[in-house]
Design a protein around this motif. Sequence first.
Motif, short mmCIF file in Angstrom:
data_model
loop_
_atom_site.label_atom_id
_atom_site.label_comp_id
_atom_site.label_asym_id
_atom_site.label_seq_id
_atom_site.Cartn_x
_atom_site.Cartn_y
_atom_site.Cartn_z
N SER A 1 47.85 45.49 69.19
CA SER A 1 48.59 45.45 68.14
C SER A 1 48.45 44.63 67.23
O SER A 1 48.66 44.87 65.63
N ILE A 2 47.42 43.83 66.68
CA ILE A 2 47.15 43.22 65.55
C ILE A 2 46.21 44.22 64.42
O ILE A 2 46.77 44.49 63.61
N SER B 1 46.19 47.91 60.39
CA SER B 1 45.37 49.31 59.83
C SER B 1 46.58 50.07 59.49
O SER B 1 46.69 50.19 58.34
N LYS B 2 47.93 49.34 59.40
CA LYS B 2 49.48 50.26 58.49
C LYS B 2 49.95 49.30 57.35
O LYS B 2 50.94 49.98 56.57
N LEU C 1 45.94 45.78 52.44
CA LEU C 1 45.05 45.09 53.18
C LEU C 1 43.86 45.34 52.38
O LEU C 1 43.96 46.60 52.76
N ASN C 2 42.47 44.40 52.18
CA ASN C 2 41.82 44.86 51.66
C ASN C 2 39.95 44.62 52.52
O ASN C 2 39.19 44.31 52.61
N HIS C 3 40.93 43.36 53.18
CA HIS C 3 39.99 42.22 54.00
C HIS C 3 40.68 41.59 55.15
O HIS C 3 41.04 40.96 55.72
N LYS D 1 39.02 52.62 59.52
CA LYS D 1 39.48 52.56 58.50
C LYS D 1 39.79 50.77 58.63
O LYS D 1 39.27 49.87 57.31
N LEU D 2 40.53 50.04 59.31
CA LEU D 2 40.11 48.46 59.81
C LEU D 2 38.99 48.58 60.17
O LEU D 2 38.58 47.59 58.98
#
Length: 324
Positions: free
Chosen positions: A100-101, A106-107, A111-113, A151-152
Amino acid sequence: MPIAVVLGSTGSQGKGVIDALLKDPKWTLRGICRNRNSATALELSEKGVEMVDGDVGDEEFLLKAFTGADAIFAITAYWHLLGPRDIDQAGEEEFRQLQSIAIAASKTETLNHFVLSTIPSAELMSNGEHPVPHFDYKNKAVQWMKVHTNKLYEITTYVYVALYPNNFVNEAFMRFVKVRPGGYFLLLPASPTAVMPFSGEITHNIGVVVDAILAAPEKTIGRTVPLHTDHATFTEVVALFEKVTGQTAVYSEVSDESFEHLYGPLFGRELVLGLRFHEKYPSEDLNDLPPLGTGTLMTLEELGVGDRVIGLEGAMKGFGDKLL
């Protein structure tokens, strides 16, 4: 200002990350916890941290909590899941929470890091001979991320956290037991000669490490950082105890069965599995640890914090009389 979101913000690791990032005025901080009315949550709120509470297995809650985040520090707490669940069921629930995290992160378009606190897979390192659920389900979640939230996975730094010396103060199972005035013993299911990895003073060290990771994404993304400051036997820990406190102490190995009888078939059993794993598969050479990301392991020295972390002896000195 960029927003950093910290999960487990009232725990040893999360609070350490927040304490470190509070020193950098560039960050706006948001802490996720189980109860924002707890003493620690209220303390952080007074320091300017936006505190939110909710279920980290709830993707919708996390999507809102991650809104606008530039960086996320993620951690899950296996031990809180034991009780109504057995050791594997607790691992499965931790895996679900990490899913879930990962999905919510990822959505998060800003977010960059993503920094994930985890543990190497015992099942992998022992070729399937010695699984440890609170190690292994974390690793399974990372492998799931690699496939389902690629991607995450590609913007993640992984931190391997070793045993907390803080447990000698905070946890009954690792506390020194007084048997007479000036005399103590430490009783654990591990050989006196077994070498254990320690993280040093965890609350300070995790903050130092994560701050450095976020400050240098160009060299830390895709890498795995082992937060291992020392490798020592419990016999050596006892010697440090005597040095720090001036008291007499003895280490004694207890059988797995006796330890499980003392601490129960869930908590006791899982602790036995973890300590016996470290005994059978010591990781004194960090090259024995498998990297999780797209790059190699990064030592504390390469990260530039080798002289800023507090090792085992420094942690014991800091605890002082709290060890008694």
